[in-house]
Design a protein around this motif. Structure first.
Motif, mmCIF file in Angstrom:
data_model
loop_
_atom_site.group_PDB
_atom_site.id
_atom_site.type_symbol
_atom_site.label_atom_id
_atom_site.label_comp_id
_atom_site.label_asym_id
_atom_site.label_seq_id
_atom_site.Cartn_x
_atom_site.Cartn_y
_atom_site.Cartn_z
ATOM 1 N N LEU A 44 30.517 -23.744 5.617
ATOM 2 C CA LEU A 44 30.499 -24.678 6.594
ATOM 3 C C LEU A 44 29.921 -25.820 6.465
ATOM 4 O O LEU A 44 30.299 -26.863 7.039
ATOM 5 N N LEU A 45 28.905 -25.968 5.666
ATOM 6 C CA LEU A 45 28.220 -27.222 5.451
ATOM 7 C C LEU A 45 28.474 -27.552 3.761
ATOM 8 O O LEU A 45 28.713 -26.715 3.017
ATOM 9 N N CYS A 103 23.474 -30.275 3.230
ATOM 10 C CA CYS A 103 22.405 -29.457 3.214
ATOM 11 C C CYS A 103 21.153 -30.106 2.652
ATOM 12 O O CYS A 103 19.949 -30.145 3.232
ATOM 13 N N VAL A 108 23.889 -19.506 15.614
ATOM 14 C CA VAL A 108 24.589 -20.159 14.052
ATOM 15 C C VAL A 108 23.617 -20.263 13.239
ATOM 16 O O VAL A 108 22.696 -21.318 13.627
ATOM 17 N N MET A 135 22.602 -21.520 9.530
ATOM 18 C CA MET A 135 23.080 -22.128 8.437
ATOM 19 C C MET A 135 22.155 -22.173 7.318
ATOM 20 O O MET A 135 20.782 -22.532 7.444
ATOM 21 N N TYR A 136 22.532 -21.706 6.090
ATOM 22 C CA TYR A 136 21.601 -21.737 4.743
ATOM 23 C C TYR A 136 21.922 -23.075 4.124
ATOM 24 O O TYR A 136 22.664 -23.521 3.733
ATOM 25 N N ASN A 176 26.808 -21.631 3.435
ATOM 26 C CA ASN A 176 27.161 -20.524 4.222
ATOM 27 C C ASN A 176 26.558 -20.447 5.555
ATOM 28 O O ASN A 176 25.500 -21.184 5.848
ATOM 29 N N ALA A 177 27.049 -19.760 6.594
ATOM 30 C CA ALA A 177 26.460 -19.547 7.722
ATOM 31 C C ALA A 177 26.886 -18.250 8.236
ATOM 32 O O ALA A 177 27.759 -17.517 8.060
#
Length: 281
Positions: free
Chosen positions: A102-103, A108, A213, A215-216, A241-242
């Motif tokens: 996602l990112l 990040c 949501v 998000m890592y 990822n999320a």
């Protein structure tokens, strides 16, 4: 029976509720009604009405609309505005979807560096008053960005809005959290408990939370996943990822109890976006 003359009476609804209390599943009730001559459409409508009445008796409100990605046909990749995102896992109850990439790695890193100077001990919402407080269940450090505060935050918020088909202004500001070794967030729900006296004050700013949501922003060496204890699920923390989950009712029946597992080795950075029923101000 002529379906045009079949009426959903209070007696019929009471009978359906009695079947539910006795443990009869809805498909069993439907089969019994069809065998008795009820038209299927009428029977389904009666079951829906009766079970909604039953849920309200138990203090479970009718579900509200929630954010939702378009996953018809079980695609492996979906478009999220400016970026293709992988669909790695989805569950119906709780409604959980794990997204890959996602990112970007650069996004990040940008979020971490922008957040780092502003970190403070994380607080939780104090639902008895509508304020916030330091809570022993949450041992991270964190900060909030204002919605659209900078270019990278605004881009990610637009991406989430496109992915989940939810208005951009129906979201809280992005929160970035940092967890060191041993830090965790014990299992909790993200919706605001309707029974708490401070909840009406909280809800003035956009209504209930209906989706989350997480998000890592990095990959811890060990630990730090997002757990869903009611269903025995743990989502690993992998950079970019999320995990998304929604909850149309402010009630444990959604099975969205979740937590941040302790970081065993290394550190964990996450960015969280909470989505509201209405415009968040």
């Amino acid at each position: 029976m002529d379906p045009t003359r079949q009426a959903i009476t209070p007696e019929l609804r009471r009978w359906i509720v009695e079947q539910a209390r006795a443990g009869q599943p809805p498909d069993g009730v439907l089969a019994a009604m069809r065998a008795s001559g009820w038209h299927e459409d009428v029977a389904i409508a009666a079951i829906e009405q009766a079970l909604q009445d039953f849920l309200q008796e138990q203090g479970i409100a009718a579900p509200v609309p929630v954010p939702a990605p378009e996953l018809e046909g079980s695609p492996s990749v979906v478009r999220a505005g400016d970026r293709d995102v992988q669909v790695l896992l989805q569950m119906a109850l709780p409604r959980v979807v794990v997204f890959g990439a996602l990112l970007s790695a650069a996004e990040c890193e940008q979020l971490i560096e922008l957040a780092r100077p502003r970190l403070a001990r994380s607080q939780t919402v104090q639902q008895a008053t509508g304020g916030s407080e330091v809570n022993a269940a949450r041992t991270s450090r964190g900060m909030f960005f204002q919605r659209g505060e900078n270019e990278v935050v605004a881009r990610i918020e637009r991406r989430i809005a496109a992915l989940l088909h939810w208005p951009l202004d129906h979201g809280e500001g992005l929160q970035v959290l940092h967890y060191g070794p041993g830090a965790e967030y014990q299992p909790h729900h993200d919706y605001f408990d309707p029974a708490q006296p401070g909840t009406p004050t909280i809800l003035r700013r956009g209504g209930q939370r209906v989706g989350t949501v997480v998000m890592y922003l990095n990959t811890p060496a060990r630990g730090g996943g997002t757990t869903f204890p009611d269903v025995g699920l743990e989502v690993g923390a992998v950079r970019g990822n999320a995990v998304f989950f929604s909850y149309g009712r402010a009630h444990p029946v959604t099975k969205t109890l979740h937590g941040g597992a302790p970081v065993v080795e290394g550190e964990k950075w996450v960015a969280t976006k909470w989505l509201r029923e209405g415009v968040f101000t």
